[in-house]
Scaffold this motif. Structure first.
Motif, PDB file in Angstrom:
ATOM      1  N   ALA A 282       2.033   4.322 -17.291  1.00  0.00           N
ATOM      2  CA  ALA A 282       0.961   3.295 -17.749  1.00  0.00           C
ATOM      3  C   ALA A 282      -0.428   2.396 -17.086  1.00  0.00           C
ATOM      4  O   ALA A 282      -1.533   2.107 -17.388  1.00  0.00           O
ATOM      5  CB  ALA A 282       1.779   2.312 -17.585  1.00  0.00           C
ATOM      6  N   ALA A 283      -0.325   2.714 -16.175  1.00  0.00           N
ATOM      7  CA  ALA A 283      -1.154   2.311 -14.282  1.00  0.00           C
ATOM      8  C   ALA A 283      -1.981   3.320 -14.795  1.00  0.00           C
ATOM      9  O   ALA A 283      -2.887   3.070 -14.836  1.00  0.00           O
ATOM     10  CB  ALA A 283      -0.131   1.923 -13.104  1.00  0.00           C
ATOM     11  N   GLN A 284      -2.114   4.726 -15.421  1.00  0.00           N
ATOM     12  CA  GLN A 284      -3.112   5.452 -15.902  1.00  0.00           C
ATOM     13  C   GLN A 284      -3.817   5.032 -16.606  1.00  0.00           C
ATOM     14  O   GLN A 284      -4.708   4.860 -17.117  1.00  0.00           O
ATOM     15  CB  GLN A 284      -2.643   6.588 -15.859  1.00  0.00           C
ATOM     16  N   ALA A 285      -3.000   4.548 -17.515  1.00  0.00           N
ATOM     17  CA  ALA A 285      -3.754   3.932 -18.892  1.00  0.00           C
ATOM     18  C   ALA A 285      -4.764   3.061 -18.264  1.00  0.00           C
ATOM     19  O   ALA A 285      -5.566   2.732 -19.613  1.00  0.00           O
ATOM     20  CB  ALA A 285      -2.671   4.082 -20.224  1.00  0.00           C
ATOM     21  N   ASP A 286      -4.007   1.907 -18.180  1.00  0.00           N
ATOM     22  CA  ASP A 286      -5.059   0.710 -17.765  1.00  0.00           C
ATOM     23  C   ASP A 286      -6.323   0.479 -16.823  1.00  0.00           C
ATOM     24  O   ASP A 286      -6.876   0.643 -17.335  1.00  0.00           O
ATOM     25  CB  ASP A 286      -3.794  -0.178 -16.866  1.00  0.00           C
ATOM     26  N   LYS A 287      -6.203   1.962 -16.011  1.00  0.00           N
ATOM     27  CA  LYS A 287      -7.269   2.535 -15.134  1.00  0.00           C
ATOM     28  C   LYS A 287      -7.709   2.765 -16.123  1.00  0.00           C
ATOM     29  O   LYS A 287      -9.674   2.987 -16.225  1.00  0.00           O
ATOM     30  CB  LYS A 287      -6.726   3.359 -14.231  1.00  0.00           C
ATOM     31  N   ILE A 288      -7.472   3.982 -17.414  1.00  0.00           N
ATOM     32  CA  ILE A 288      -8.455   4.656 -17.670  1.00  0.00           C
ATOM     33  C   ILE A 288      -9.171   3.658 -18.959  1.00  0.00           C
ATOM     34  O   ILE A 288     -10.200   3.138 -19.194  1.00  0.00           O
ATOM     35  CB  ILE A 288      -7.990   5.633 -18.853  1.00  0.00           C
ATOM     36  N   GLU A 289      -8.586   2.222 -19.661  1.00  0.00           N
ATOM     37  CA  GLU A 289      -8.778   1.287 -20.723  1.00  0.00           C
ATOM     38  C   GLU A 289     -10.244   0.410 -19.902  1.00  0.00           C
ATOM     39  O   GLU A 289     -10.965   0.375 -20.133  1.00  0.00           O
ATOM     40  CB  GLU A 289      -7.441   0.792 -21.364  1.00  0.00           C
ATOM     41  N   MET A 290      -9.828  -0.173 -18.257  1.00  0.00           N
ATOM     42  CA  MET A 290     -10.825  -0.659 -17.410  1.00  0.00           C
ATOM     43  C   MET A 290     -11.977  -0.080 -17.473  1.00  0.00           C
ATOM     44  O   MET A 290     -12.925  -0.482 -17.954  1.00  0.00           O
ATOM     45  CB  MET A 290     -10.088  -0.736 -16.412  1.00  0.00           C
ATOM     46  N   GLU A 291     -11.716   1.019 -16.550  1.00  0.00           N
ATOM     47  CA  GLU A 291     -13.456   2.849 -17.176  1.00  0.00           C
ATOM     48  C   GLU A 291     -13.976   2.061 -18.229  1.00  0.00           C
ATOM     49  O   GLU A 291     -15.282   2.338 -18.099  1.00  0.00           O
ATOM     50  CB  GLU A 291     -12.777   3.355 -16.423  1.00  0.00           C
TER      51      GLU A 291
ATOM     52  N   ASP B  23      14.541   5.195 -10.217  1.00  0.00           N
ATOM     53  CA  ASP B  23      14.565   6.066 -11.607  1.00  0.00           C
ATOM     54  C   ASP B  23      13.228   6.928 -11.844  1.00  0.00           C
ATOM     55  O   ASP B  23      13.090   6.256 -12.112  1.00  0.00           O
ATOM     56  CB  ASP B  23      15.259   5.143 -12.623  1.00  0.00           C
ATOM     57  N   PRO B  24      13.397   8.170 -11.650  1.00  0.00           N
ATOM     58  CA  PRO B  24      12.541   8.837 -11.871  1.00  0.00           C
ATOM     59  C   PRO B  24      11.504   8.184 -13.117  1.00  0.00           C
ATOM     60  O   PRO B  24      10.121   9.045 -13.305  1.00  0.00           O
ATOM     61  CB  PRO B  24      12.893  10.710 -11.935  1.00  0.00           C
ATOM     62  N   ALA B  25      12.205   8.767 -14.545  1.00  0.00           N
ATOM     63  CA  ALA B  25      12.049   8.548 -15.773  1.00  0.00           C
ATOM     64  C   ALA B  25      10.590   7.079 -15.590  1.00  0.00           C
ATOM     65  O   ALA B  25      10.256   7.024 -15.977  1.00  0.00           O
ATOM     66  CB  ALA B  25      13.042   8.500 -16.726  1.00  0.00           C
ATOM     67  N   GLU B  26      12.148   6.081 -15.178  1.00  0.00           N
ATOM     68  CA  GLU B  26      10.929   4.470 -15.050  1.00  0.00           C
ATOM     69  C   GLU B  26       9.951   4.925 -14.064  1.00  0.00           C
ATOM     70  O   GLU B  26       9.124   3.714 -14.572  1.00  0.00           O
ATOM     71  CB  GLU B  26      12.466   3.744 -14.196  1.00  0.00           C
ATOM     72  N   GLU B  27       9.732   5.284 -12.735  1.00  0.00           N
ATOM     73  CA  GLU B  27       8.146   5.209 -12.625  1.00  0.00           C
ATOM     74  C   GLU B  27       7.608   6.449 -13.196  1.00  0.00           C
ATOM     75  O   GLU B  27       6.569   5.947 -12.925  1.00  0.00           O
ATOM     76  CB  GLU B  27       9.161   6.716 -10.641  1.00  0.00           C
ATOM     77  N   LYS B  28       7.919   7.520 -13.598  1.00  0.00           N
ATOM     78  CA  LYS B  28       7.009   8.037 -14.291  1.00  0.00           C
ATOM     79  C   LYS B  28       6.404   7.278 -15.710  1.00  0.00           C
ATOM     80  O   LYS B  28       4.382   7.009 -15.816  1.00  0.00           O
ATOM     81  CB  LYS B  28       8.074   9.819 -14.929  1.00  0.00           C
ATOM     82  N   ALA B  29       6.717   6.433 -16.320  1.00  0.00           N
ATOM     83  CA  ALA B  29       6.656   5.131 -16.917  1.00  0.00           C
ATOM     84  C   ALA B  29       5.620   4.699 -16.022  1.00  0.00           C
ATOM     85  O   ALA B  29       4.032   4.253 -17.086  1.00  0.00           O
ATOM     86  CB  ALA B  29       7.412   4.970 -17.817  1.00  0.00           C
ATOM     87  N   ARG B  30       6.077   4.014 -15.621  1.00  0.00           N
ATOM     88  CA  ARG B  30       5.449   3.055 -15.006  1.00  0.00           C
ATOM     89  C   ARG B  30       3.542   3.652 -14.335  1.00  0.00           C
ATOM     90  O   ARG B  30       2.724   2.948 -14.748  1.00  0.00           O
ATOM     91  CB  ARG B  30       5.579   2.555 -13.063  1.00  0.00           C
ATOM     92  N   LEU B  31       3.843   5.417 -14.100  1.00  0.00           N
ATOM     93  CA  LEU B  31       2.543   5.435 -13.684  1.00  0.00           C
ATOM     94  C   LEU B  31       1.704   5.582 -14.828  1.00  0.00           C
ATOM     95  O   LEU B  31       0.331   5.636 -14.707  1.00  0.00           O
ATOM     96  CB  LEU B  31       3.278   7.554 -12.696  1.00  0.00           C
TER      97      LEU B  31
ATOM     98  N   ARG C 207       1.155  -1.213   0.032  1.00  0.00           N
ATOM     99  CA  ARG C 207      -0.144  -0.432   0.523  1.00  0.00           C
ATOM    100  C   ARG C 207       0.956   1.077   0.611  1.00  0.00           C
ATOM    101  O   ARG C 207       0.709   2.442  -0.508  1.00  0.00           O
ATOM    102  CB  ARG C 207      -0.898   0.109   1.211  1.00  0.00           C
ATOM    103  N   PHE C 208       1.762   1.414   0.933  1.00  0.00           N
ATOM    104  CA  PHE C 208       3.064   2.418   0.358  1.00  0.00           C
ATOM    105  C   PHE C 208       3.736   3.338  -0.533  1.00  0.00           C
ATOM    106  O   PHE C 208       3.377   3.920  -1.604  1.00  0.00           O
ATOM    107  CB  PHE C 208       3.963   2.266   1.136  1.00  0.00           C
ATOM    108  N   GLY C 209       4.132   1.611  -1.116  1.00  0.00           N
ATOM    109  CA  GLY C 209       4.294   1.386  -2.550  1.00  0.00           C
ATOM    110  C   GLY C 209       3.108   2.269  -3.233  1.00  0.00           C
ATOM    111  O   GLY C 209       3.008   2.988  -4.364  1.00  0.00           O
ATOM    112  N   GLN C 210       2.030   1.425  -3.769  1.00  0.00           N
ATOM    113  CA  GLN C 210       0.866   2.239  -4.592  1.00  0.00           C
ATOM    114  C   GLN C 210       0.905   3.656  -3.912  1.00  0.00           C
ATOM    115  O   GLN C 210       1.017   4.750  -5.423  1.00  0.00           O
ATOM    116  CB  GLN C 210      -0.112   1.021  -4.330  1.00  0.00           C
ATOM    117  N   LEU C 211       0.905   4.258  -2.931  1.00  0.00           N
ATOM    118  CA  LEU C 211       0.480   5.407  -2.457  1.00  0.00           C
ATOM    119  C   LEU C 211       1.780   6.720  -3.209  1.00  0.00           C
ATOM    120  O   LEU C 211       1.689   7.431  -3.087  1.00  0.00           O
ATOM    121  CB  LEU C 211       0.439   5.329  -0.773  1.00  0.00           C
ATOM    122  N   VAL C 212       2.321   6.104  -3.193  1.00  0.00           N
ATOM    123  CA  VAL C 212       3.666   6.568  -3.241  1.00  0.00           C
ATOM    124  C   VAL C 212       4.477   6.998  -4.645  1.00  0.00           C
ATOM    125  O   VAL C 212       5.551   7.468  -5.424  1.00  0.00           O
ATOM    126  CB  VAL C 212       5.741   6.463  -2.283  1.00  0.00           C
ATOM    127  N   GLY C 213       3.764   5.881  -5.109  1.00  0.00           N
ATOM    128  CA  GLY C 213       4.284   5.034  -6.505  1.00  0.00           C
ATOM    129  C   GLY C 213       5.411   4.048  -7.063  1.00  0.00           C
ATOM    130  O   GLY C 213       5.782   4.298  -8.063  1.00  0.00           O
TER     131      GLY C 213
END
Length: 165
Positions: A77-86, A67-75, A12-18
């Motif tokens: 991707a997760a946002q795109a997955d969320k929108i696709e599911m919605e 790595d900020p760029a890696e974490e931003k890309a992960r974020l 949960r902490f990891g999810q909170l901070v990305g």
């Protein structure tokens, strides 16, 4: 509302901070955060750690782990997955498991009732059937009912794989 005075899980902490749960575990092992501490203290420790990395006061393994760029890309991707599911939910392509479970339960009940009526209907239409004949029919219906009742998701996936071969 997030209660900063409560403890939380690594996931949960990891999810909170990305970041990932293994990254959180690594931070705990390196002493950046203290295991069993509150969410608020974890956030303070984590933010201080990130500020140190950004200021160049820490380098090496920590900088590669977060790595900020890696974490931003992960974020993203997760946002795109969320929108696709919605969108899939809005199109009626996805439904909550509880709804599917309810539909399957109701369908199973109706099919079972229809199967229970088969021997009686056969006896009415074919009066020359013996009790032994109807027993065989009941036994075969029970086998079919038990086979369906014991199905699992793994069974269905295995069937799909076998169909593809």
């Amino acid at each position: 509302m997030i209660d900063l005075e409560k403890k939380t899980t690594q996931a949960r902490f990891g999810q909170l901070v990305g970041i990932t749960q293994p990254a959180v575990s690594g931070l705990l092992m390196r002493g950046v955060m203290v295991a069993g501490d509150t969410l608020g203290n974890w956030l303070l420790s984590y933010c201080g750690h990130i500020r140190d990395i950004a200021a160049g006061r820490q380098a090496g393994e920590d900088a590669r782990t977060l790595d900020p760029a890696e974490e931003k890309a992960r974020l993203y991707a997760a946002q795109a997955d969320k929108i696709e599911m919605e969108n899939a939910v809005a199109r009626g392509e996805l439904a909550p498991v509880s709804v599917l479970e309810d539909v399957l339960t109701r369908a199973g009940t109706k099919v079972s009732a229809a199967m229970d009526a088969i021997p009686t209907a056969l006896k009415r239409r074919l009066p020359n059937l013996t009790d032994a004949d109807l027993t065989i029919v009941r036994r075969e219906l029970a086998k079919a009912r038990n086979a369906v009742a014991s199905l699992s998701l793994e069974d269905l996936e295995a069937d799909e794989e076998n169909e593809g071969e």
